[in-house]
Design an enzyme around this catalytic site. Sequence first.
Site, PDB file in Angstrom:
ATOM      1  N   ARG A 161      -9.916   8.751   4.067  1.00  0.00           N
ATOM      2  CA  ARG A 161      -9.114   9.895   4.522  1.00  0.00           C
ATOM      3  C   ARG A 161      -9.790  10.659   5.647  1.00  0.00           C
ATOM      4  O   ARG A 161      -9.327  11.729   6.043  1.00  0.00           O
ATOM      5  CB  ARG A 161      -8.846  10.845   3.344  1.00  0.00           C
ATOM      6  CG  ARG A 161      -8.132  10.192   2.158  1.00  0.00           C
ATOM      7  CD  ARG A 161      -6.702   9.835   2.490  1.00  0.00           C
ATOM      8  NE  ARG A 161      -6.028   9.206   1.355  1.00  0.00           N
ATOM      9  CZ  ARG A 161      -4.789   8.730   1.412  1.00  0.00           C
ATOM     10  NH1 ARG A 161      -4.094   8.812   2.542  1.00  0.00           N
ATOM     11  NH2 ARG A 161      -4.238   8.161   0.347  1.00  0.00           N
TER      12      ARG A 161
ATOM     13  N   HIS B 238     -11.250  -2.767   4.568  1.00  0.00           N
ATOM     14  CA  HIS B 238     -10.039  -2.024   4.915  1.00  0.00           C
ATOM     15  C   HIS B 238     -10.415  -0.838   5.780  1.00  0.00           C
ATOM     16  O   HIS B 238     -11.281  -0.039   5.418  1.00  0.00           O
ATOM     17  CB  HIS B 238      -9.335  -1.552   3.638  1.00  0.00           C
ATOM     18  CG  HIS B 238      -7.892  -1.182   3.819  1.00  0.00           C
ATOM     19  ND1 HIS B 238      -7.470  -0.237   4.738  1.00  0.00           N
ATOM     20  CD2 HIS B 238      -6.765  -1.632   3.197  1.00  0.00           C
ATOM     21  CE1 HIS B 238      -6.153  -0.124   4.669  1.00  0.00           C
ATOM     22  NE2 HIS B 238      -5.702  -0.962   3.749  1.00  0.00           N
TER      23      HIS B 238
ATOM     24  N   TYR C  41      -7.333   5.166   6.546  1.00  0.00           N
ATOM     25  CA  TYR C  41      -5.949   5.510   6.856  1.00  0.00           C
ATOM     26  C   TYR C  41      -5.838   6.396   8.094  1.00  0.00           C
ATOM     27  O   TYR C  41      -4.772   6.485   8.702  1.00  0.00           O
ATOM     28  CB  TYR C  41      -5.306   6.228   5.668  1.00  0.00           C
ATOM     29  CG  TYR C  41      -5.240   5.405   4.403  1.00  0.00           C
ATOM     30  CD1 TYR C  41      -4.687   4.128   4.394  1.00  0.00           C
ATOM     31  CD2 TYR C  41      -5.739   5.914   3.205  1.00  0.00           C
ATOM     32  CE1 TYR C  41      -4.626   3.386   3.227  1.00  0.00           C
ATOM     33  CE2 TYR C  41      -5.682   5.167   2.030  1.00  0.00           C
ATOM     34  CZ  TYR C  41      -5.132   3.903   2.052  1.00  0.00           C
ATOM     35  OH  TYR C  41      -5.071   3.166   0.904  1.00  0.00           O
TER      36      TYR C  41
ATOM     37  N   HIS D 133      -3.868  -0.842   8.993  1.00  0.00           N
ATOM     38  CA  HIS D 133      -2.472  -0.479   9.202  1.00  0.00           C
ATOM     39  C   HIS D 133      -2.255  -0.350  10.703  1.00  0.00           C
ATOM     40  O   HIS D 133      -2.990   0.407  11.363  1.00  0.00           O
ATOM     41  CB  HIS D 133      -2.157   0.845   8.521  1.00  0.00           C
ATOM     42  CG  HIS D 133      -2.233   0.795   7.032  1.00  0.00           C
ATOM     43  ND1 HIS D 133      -1.918   1.878   6.228  1.00  0.00           N
ATOM     44  CD2 HIS D 133      -2.582  -0.208   6.169  1.00  0.00           C
ATOM     45  CE1 HIS D 133      -2.065   1.559   4.967  1.00  0.00           C
ATOM     46  NE2 HIS D 133      -2.468   0.293   4.899  1.00  0.00           N
TER      47      HIS D 133
ATOM     48  N   GLU E  18      -1.599  -5.425   8.704  1.00  0.00           N
ATOM     49  CA  GLU E  18      -0.944  -5.322   7.401  1.00  0.00           C
ATOM     50  C   GLU E  18       0.552  -5.101   7.563  1.00  0.00           C
ATOM     51  O   GLU E  18       0.983  -4.316   8.413  1.00  0.00           O
ATOM     52  CB  GLU E  18      -1.550  -4.170   6.589  1.00  0.00           C
ATOM     53  CG  GLU E  18      -0.994  -4.072   5.185  1.00  0.00           C
ATOM     54  CD  GLU E  18      -1.749  -3.094   4.314  1.00  0.00           C
ATOM     55  OE1 GLU E  18      -1.158  -2.602   3.333  1.00  0.00           O
ATOM     56  OE2 GLU E  18      -2.933  -2.822   4.602  1.00  0.00           O
TER      57      GLU E  18
ATOM     58  N   ASP F 133       1.455  -7.276   2.177  1.00  0.00           N
ATOM     59  CA  ASP F 133       1.461  -6.368   1.033  1.00  0.00           C
ATOM     60  C   ASP F 133       2.801  -6.497   0.321  1.00  0.00           C
ATOM     61  O   ASP F 133       3.855  -6.238   0.914  1.00  0.00           O
ATOM     62  CB  ASP F 133       1.236  -4.924   1.509  1.00  0.00           C
ATOM     63  CG  ASP F 133       1.075  -3.948   0.360  1.00  0.00           C
ATOM     64  OD1 ASP F 133       1.997  -3.851  -0.476  1.00  0.00           O
ATOM     65  OD2 ASP F 133       0.046  -3.252   0.310  1.00  0.00           O
TER      66      ASP F 133
ATOM     67  N   HIS G 206       4.848  -3.313   0.197  1.00  0.00           N
ATOM     68  CA  HIS G 206       5.335  -2.933   1.523  1.00  0.00           C
ATOM     69  C   HIS G 206       6.506  -3.796   1.975  1.00  0.00           C
ATOM     70  O   HIS G 206       7.493  -3.279   2.506  1.00  0.00           O
ATOM     71  CB  HIS G 206       4.201  -3.025   2.547  1.00  0.00           C
ATOM     72  CG  HIS G 206       3.112  -2.023   2.333  1.00  0.00           C
ATOM     73  ND1 HIS G 206       1.991  -1.966   3.138  1.00  0.00           N
ATOM     74  CD2 HIS G 206       2.972  -1.028   1.415  1.00  0.00           C
ATOM     75  CE1 HIS G 206       1.203  -0.988   2.713  1.00  0.00           C
ATOM     76  NE2 HIS G 206       1.778  -0.411   1.668  1.00  0.00           N
TER      77      HIS G 206
ATOM     78  N   HIS H 232      -2.036  -8.248  -0.418  1.00  0.00           N
ATOM     79  CA  HIS H 232      -2.192  -7.071  -1.282  1.00  0.00           C
ATOM     80  C   HIS H 232      -1.114  -7.188  -2.351  1.00  0.00           C
ATOM     81  O   HIS H 232       0.078  -7.172  -2.039  1.00  0.00           O
ATOM     82  CB  HIS H 232      -1.993  -5.786  -0.481  1.00  0.00           C
ATOM     83  CG  HIS H 232      -3.157  -5.436   0.380  1.00  0.00           C
ATOM     84  ND1 HIS H 232      -3.108  -4.429   1.329  1.00  0.00           N
ATOM     85  CD2 HIS H 232      -4.425  -5.933   0.437  1.00  0.00           C
ATOM     86  CE1 HIS H 232      -4.277  -4.334   1.920  1.00  0.00           C
ATOM     87  NE2 HIS H 232      -5.084  -5.232   1.411  1.00  0.00           N
TER      88      HIS H 232
ATOM     89  N   ASP I 167       6.894   3.110   0.202  1.00  0.00           N
ATOM     90  CA  ASP I 167       5.493   2.757  -0.031  1.00  0.00           C
ATOM     91  C   ASP I 167       4.870   3.524  -1.200  1.00  0.00           C
ATOM     92  O   ASP I 167       3.979   4.352  -1.013  1.00  0.00           O
ATOM     93  CB  ASP I 167       4.669   2.973   1.249  1.00  0.00           C
ATOM     94  CG  ASP I 167       3.219   2.502   1.090  1.00  0.00           C
ATOM     95  OD1 ASP I 167       2.924   1.806   0.104  1.00  0.00           O
ATOM     96  OD2 ASP I 167       2.386   2.838   1.955  1.00  0.00           O
TER      97      ASP I 167
ATOM     98  N   HIS J 107       3.080   2.409  -4.690  1.00  0.00           N
ATOM     99  CA  HIS J 107       2.622   1.283  -5.490  1.00  0.00           C
ATOM    100  C   HIS J 107       2.782   1.559  -6.980  1.00  0.00           C
ATOM    101  O   HIS J 107       2.639   2.699  -7.427  1.00  0.00           O
ATOM    102  CB  HIS J 107       1.142   0.987  -5.206  1.00  0.00           C
ATOM    103  CG  HIS J 107       0.874   0.564  -3.806  1.00  0.00           C
ATOM    104  ND1 HIS J 107      -0.358   0.094  -3.400  1.00  0.00           N
ATOM    105  CD2 HIS J 107       1.667   0.529  -2.700  1.00  0.00           C
ATOM    106  CE1 HIS J 107      -0.314  -0.200  -2.115  1.00  0.00           C
ATOM    107  NE2 HIS J 107       0.911   0.053  -1.668  1.00  0.00           N
TER     108      HIS J 107
ATOM    109  N   GLU K  70      -4.080  -3.229  -5.344  1.00  0.00           N
ATOM    110  CA  GLU K  70      -4.168  -1.824  -4.921  1.00  0.00           C
ATOM    111  C   GLU K  70      -3.270  -0.969  -5.827  1.00  0.00           C
ATOM    112  O   GLU K  70      -2.651  -0.013  -5.397  1.00  0.00           O
ATOM    113  CB  GLU K  70      -3.723  -1.670  -3.473  1.00  0.00           C
ATOM    114  CG  GLU K  70      -4.589  -2.382  -2.472  1.00  0.00           C
ATOM    115  CD  GLU K  70      -4.076  -2.196  -1.060  1.00  0.00           C
ATOM    116  OE1 GLU K  70      -4.889  -1.955  -0.165  1.00  0.00           O
ATOM    117  OE2 GLU K  70      -2.846  -2.277  -0.853  1.00  0.00           O
TER     118      GLU K  70
END
Length: 278
Positions: free
Chosen positions: A37, A68, A71, A108, A143, A177, A180, A212, A225, A227, A257
């Site tokens: 983050r 990864h 974000y 992403h 992704e 994903d 996604h 993913h 989105d 999960h 995830e």
Amino acid sequence: MLKIGSHISSSKGYAAMGRQARKLGANTFAFFTRNPRGGSVKALDEADVAEFLDKAAENGVEGPIVAHAPYTMNACAADPGLREFAQNMMRDDLARLEHTPGNYYNFHPGSHVQQGVQTGVALITAQLNSVLLPEQRTMVLLETMAGKGSEVGRTFEELRSILDGVALDEKMGVCLDTCHVWDGGYDIVNDLDGVLTQFDKTVGLSRLRAVHINDSMNPLGAHKDRHAKIGEGHIGFEAFRRIINHPALRELPFILETPNDDAGWAREIAMLREAYEG
């Protein structure tokens, strides 16, 4: 053997991640390269990396492992300062990942923030062309995205447009994903073969390097989105049984995830291993 793992905290270093993978019954895993983050990152401990590589087989880690990006990295931000931040972050991440060669760096693609998809694609490819190096041994994965807001990568065609603009395209792949693509409108429950055929025609199955594996809280095409745990969402366990056993997917690394703790991920890993044929 099914290659499966979950996201593991990187706060204690590579060797600790390897030991944690063993505890979960995983033989691969994913981790954030830095604060997901934010952007802060610890100095790389080369002795820790060497211990991880030395003990990988003992810990059952076969790889490839999937790093990864955070974000906060938006390669197609409207703000030039944010784009520069994203570029510097990716360049530094790829340099650090050369210490564990042969693995993947997933990110992403970004959000175009009302600039339009075409501009977003152009900015993403510009960043990739500025940071990819012929000698690098890490493959960068785009992704697939759910399509919320102004995300780029919501369709296979948008991913193809990015790949078409990358000069060193042999360094590029795709991470699919499941949540996604389902939220993006691709019906992997009732037409998995059709979705993969469409992916192959548009992007090419040879580009698909990781999955993913997440259930979704939302119905098909919701573009949200969110999960869900495996078997507890709108995709459902039987669809995941077909996904992990599909000839085009079964040899890929699957990364959980799902909204879980360690016990939950260990349970899902065991559950999916039992459903794997072969």
